[in-house]
Design an enzyme around this catalytic site. Structure first.
Site, mmCIF file in Angstrom:
data_model
loop_
_atom_site.group_PDB
_atom_site.id
_atom_site.type_symbol
_atom_site.label_atom_id
_atom_site.label_comp_id
_atom_site.label_asym_id
_atom_site.label_seq_id
_atom_site.Cartn_x
_atom_site.Cartn_y
_atom_site.Cartn_z
ATOM 1 N N SER A 41 0.865 -1.181 0.000
ATOM 2 C CA SER A 41 0.000 0.000 0.000
ATOM 3 C C SER A 41 0.901 1.231 0.000
ATOM 4 C CB SER A 41 -0.962 -0.001 1.190
ATOM 5 O OG SER A 41 -0.287 -0.231 2.397
ATOM 6 N N GLU A 73 1.178 5.547 0.606
ATOM 7 C CA GLU A 73 0.544 6.708 1.254
ATOM 8 C C GLU A 73 0.963 8.004 0.557
ATOM 9 O OE1 GLU A 73 0.361 6.701 5.584
ATOM 10 O OE2 GLU A 73 1.040 8.786 5.558
ATOM 11 N N ARG A 88 -6.632 9.340 15.675
ATOM 12 C CA ARG A 88 -6.958 10.479 16.528
ATOM 13 C C ARG A 88 -6.466 11.758 15.867
ATOM 14 N NH1 ARG A 88 -3.584 11.959 21.801
ATOM 15 N NH2 ARG A 88 -2.259 12.676 20.094
ATOM 16 N N ASP A 141 -3.316 14.846 15.530
ATOM 17 C CA ASP A 141 -2.701 15.791 16.469
ATOM 18 C C ASP A 141 -3.241 17.161 16.140
ATOM 19 O OD1 ASP A 141 -0.849 14.072 17.842
ATOM 20 O OD2 ASP A 141 0.236 13.948 15.941
ATOM 21 N N TYR A 168 2.353 1.695 17.036
ATOM 22 C CA TYR A 168 3.634 2.347 17.341
ATOM 23 C C TYR A 168 4.612 1.355 17.971
ATOM 24 C CZ TYR A 168 0.734 6.326 16.401
ATOM 25 O OH TYR A 168 -0.112 7.200 15.773
ATOM 26 N N HIS A 186 4.040 5.306 21.239
ATOM 27 C CA HIS A 186 3.542 6.642 20.906
ATOM 28 C C HIS A 186 4.158 7.669 21.863
ATOM 29 C CE1 HIS A 186 0.639 10.014 20.726
ATOM 30 N NE2 HIS A 186 0.608 9.690 19.461
ATOM 31 N N GLN A 193 14.835 16.687 7.194
ATOM 32 C CA GLN A 193 13.384 16.461 7.266
ATOM 33 C C GLN A 193 13.085 15.192 8.078
ATOM 34 O OE1 GLN A 193 11.465 14.928 3.714
ATOM 35 N NE2 GLN A 193 9.985 16.585 3.772
ATOM 36 N N PHE A 217 10.850 14.957 11.520
ATOM 37 C CA PHE A 217 9.678 14.073 11.636
ATOM 38 C C PHE A 217 9.876 13.084 12.788
ATOM 39 C CE2 PHE A 217 8.180 13.836 6.899
ATOM 40 C CZ PHE A 217 7.702 15.119 7.002
ATOM 41 N N HIS A 277 3.595 -0.933 3.845
ATOM 42 C CA HIS A 277 2.913 0.347 3.596
ATOM 43 C C HIS A 277 4.003 1.405 3.424
ATOM 44 C CE1 HIS A 277 -0.394 3.318 3.994
ATOM 45 N NE2 HIS A 277 0.475 4.046 4.669
HETATM 46 P P1 FAD Z 1 -4.661 6.972 19.592
HETATM 47 O O1 FAD Z 1 -4.753 5.533 19.218
HETATM 48 O O2 FAD Z 1 -5.876 7.619 20.132
HETATM 49 O O3 FAD Z 1 -3.455 7.109 20.629
HETATM 50 C C1 FAD Z 1 -2.966 8.395 20.990
HETATM 51 C C2 FAD Z 1 -2.363 8.367 22.391
HETATM 52 O O4 FAD Z 1 -3.411 8.206 23.350
HETATM 53 C C3 FAD Z 1 -1.395 7.208 22.647
HETATM 54 O O5 FAD Z 1 -0.400 7.665 23.515
HETATM 55 C C4 FAD Z 1 -2.258 6.159 23.342
HETATM 56 O O6 FAD Z 1 -1.494 5.314 24.203
HETATM 57 C C5 FAD Z 1 -3.221 7.039 24.124
HETATM 58 N N1 FAD Z 1 -4.549 6.431 24.270
HETATM 59 C C6 FAD Z 1 -5.251 5.766 23.334
HETATM 60 N N2 FAD Z 1 -6.447 5.375 23.818
HETATM 61 C C7 FAD Z 1 -6.496 5.827 25.098
HETATM 62 C C8 FAD Z 1 -7.484 5.765 26.134
HETATM 63 N N3 FAD Z 1 -8.649 5.130 25.925
HETATM 64 N N4 FAD Z 1 -7.206 6.355 27.328
HETATM 65 C C9 FAD Z 1 -6.025 7.000 27.536
HETATM 66 N N5 FAD Z 1 -5.053 7.087 26.592
HETATM 67 C C10 FAD Z 1 -5.304 6.512 25.398
HETATM 68 N N6 FAD Z 1 -1.946 12.250 11.742
HETATM 69 C C11 FAD Z 1 -2.743 13.114 11.052
HETATM 70 O O7 FAD Z 1 -3.042 14.199 11.582
HETATM 71 N N7 FAD Z 1 -3.199 12.828 9.797
HETATM 72 C C12 FAD Z 1 -2.925 11.655 9.187
HETATM 73 O O8 FAD Z 1 -3.367 11.422 8.062
HETATM 74 C C13 FAD Z 1 -2.112 10.691 9.892
HETATM 75 N N8 FAD Z 1 -1.826 9.490 9.344
HETATM 76 C C14 FAD Z 1 -1.120 8.560 10.086
HETATM 77 C C15 FAD Z 1 -0.926 7.281 9.555
HETATM 78 C C16 FAD Z 1 -0.215 6.324 10.269
HETATM 79 C C17 FAD Z 1 -0.046 4.947 9.679
HETATM 80 C C18 FAD Z 1 0.329 6.645 11.544
HETATM 81 C C19 FAD Z 1 1.134 5.621 12.310
HETATM 82 C C20 FAD Z 1 0.143 7.916 12.087
HETATM 83 C C21 FAD Z 1 -0.604 8.873 11.372
HETATM 84 N N9 FAD Z 1 -0.849 10.151 11.887
HETATM 85 C C22 FAD Z 1 -1.628 11.049 11.184
HETATM 86 C C23 FAD Z 1 -0.295 10.543 13.191
HETATM 87 C C24 FAD Z 1 -1.280 10.290 14.340
HETATM 88 O O9 FAD Z 1 -2.446 11.050 14.148
HETATM 89 C C25 FAD Z 1 -0.586 10.684 15.641
HETATM 90 O O10 FAD Z 1 0.455 9.782 15.926
HETATM 91 C C26 FAD Z 1 -1.498 10.897 16.829
HETATM 92 O O11 FAD Z 1 -0.725 11.482 17.878
HETATM 93 C C27 FAD Z 1 -2.084 9.603 17.402
HETATM 94 O O12 FAD Z 1 -3.046 9.078 16.600
HETATM 95 P P2 FAD Z 1 -3.619 7.607 16.915
HETATM 96 O O13 FAD Z 1 -4.724 7.371 15.982
HETATM 97 O O14 FAD Z 1 -2.523 6.622 16.971
HETATM 98 O O15 FAD Z 1 -4.190 7.870 18.404
#
Ligand code: FAD
Length: 278
Positions: free
Chosen positions: A4, A6, A95, A97, A133, A137, A200, A204, A254
């Site tokens: 895949s 991106e 989620r 950022d 991660y 994370h 860069q 990142f 990916h």
């Molecule tokens: P989560 O799974 O919600 O985790 C975030 C943090 O919260 C972690 O530390 C976790 O341990 C903690 N956590 C999770 N659930 C709970 C809970 N129930 N209670 C307490 N703590 C909890 N970012 C963008 O803005 N746009 C993108 O398109 C994008 N694409 C990405 C693609 C990939 C493959 C990856 C790996 C990352 C991508 N990111 C993107 C970055 C990502 O949005 C960030 O890393 C963000 O900080 C975390 O997103 P997440 O979905 O992993 O969050």
């Protein structure tokens, strides 16, 4: 091998045109799907939508990234309904950022909440990928906490996971073993970042918590502005990493293409990998 790719939404018309060239060149890898990133806080909602439409003209399956931080349930329903009407059947649910300066707000605190919401509101209309991660994370309190949250997010209804990029395959293998010991069985696909630009990559990696091993950092720093040497060394390092992963039987690869074709093609071609559309 399931591949895949991106892409991110380009900011200018000329970058949009050059992304179309990149995508057409990469089409020969027969990716299972391509994904398009999303700016948290909705900052690239339109950009993501138009890039998704552009990619649907080139690839069979396109998976938009959807980040939920700051969004209301109404906004999320409208976005996902829009995607459904455009024939999208796969999402990368995140989620995200928030850019600094934004408050918390919104209906979703974590990606797990978004996965639950999609399953409750849209049933099985979408295949859902989530983020993983292997090197933890950056906001996680502990590695154990992070793993628990990942497992819960998967159990909420994810079909697969894509990892943050890493340069140390042991971190990936350990993460996958530990996740499987917690009773999940979805494919955890390694995210691969080709190395083409040291400053860069360092920026990142500092932001997302990916470790650049000292021996790689030192060599890249030592090349200074010698871009050709950085790319040649980067290609060797990542090709070796991908070779190890493929030999170990990973479920797919990916590629974070950074909207460029050559770095990904160089790695895939060096290993003679053949894509397998889903
Ligand atoms: P989560 O799974 O919600 O985790 C975030 C943090 O919260 C972690 O530390 C976790 O341990 C903690 N956590 C999770 N659930 C709970 C809970 N129930 N209670 C307490 N703590 C909890 N970012 C963008 O803005 N746009 C993108 O398109 C994008 N694409 C990405 C693609 C990939 C493959 C990856 C790996 C990352 C991508 N990111 C993107 C970055 C990502 O949005 C960030 O890393 C963000 O900080 C975390 O997103 P997440 O979905 O992993 O969050």
């Amino acid at each position: 091998m399931q591949i895949s790719l991106e892409f991110f939404p380009p900011k200018t018309e000329s970058a949009q045109a050059s992304l179309a060239d990149t995508a057409r060149t990469l089409a020969r890898l027969h990716p299972q799907y391509v994904s398009v990133t999303y700016g948290a806080g909705g900052s690239t909602r339109e950009g993501t939508l138009s890039t998704v439409t552009q990619m649907q003209g080139i690839f069979q399956k396109v998976a938009p990234h959807v980040s939920c931080i700051g969004a209301s349930t109404e906004e999320m329903t409208s976005l996902l309904t829009d995607y459904q009407s455009k024939g999208i059947s796969r999402l990368v649910a995140l989620r995200g950022d928030l850019p600094s300066g934004y408050g918390q707000g919104g209906a979703f605190a974590h990606a797990e909440d978004l996965v639950c919401f999609i399953r409750q509101s849209f049933g099985q209309a979408f295949e859902i990928e989530v983020a993983a991660y292997p090197e933890i994370h950056p906001q996680a309190k502990t590695a154990q906490d992070d793993l628990r949250h990942f497992v819960n997010k998967v159990k909420a209804g994810a079909n697969g996971a894509i990892t943050q990029y890493f340069f140390n395959s042991d971190a990936y293998f350990r993460f996958v073993d530990e996740a499987y010991q917690q009773g999940i069985d979805i494919p955890i696909t390694p995210g691969i970042m080709p190395i083409t630009n040291y400053s860069q990559l360092a920026r990142f990696s500092d932001a997302c918590g990916a470790d650049i091993p000292r021996w790689i950092r030192q060599r890249l720093a030592g090349f200074g502005d010698d871009v050709a040497s950085i790319r040649a060394f980067g290609q060797e390092v990542i090709t070796d990493l991908v070779d190890q992963l493929v030999t170990a039987g990973v479920p797919g690869l990916h590629f974070y293409t950074m909207n460029r074709a050559e770095p990904t093609l160089a790695i895939v071609d060096a290993l003679g990998l053949k894509g397998q559309p889903g």
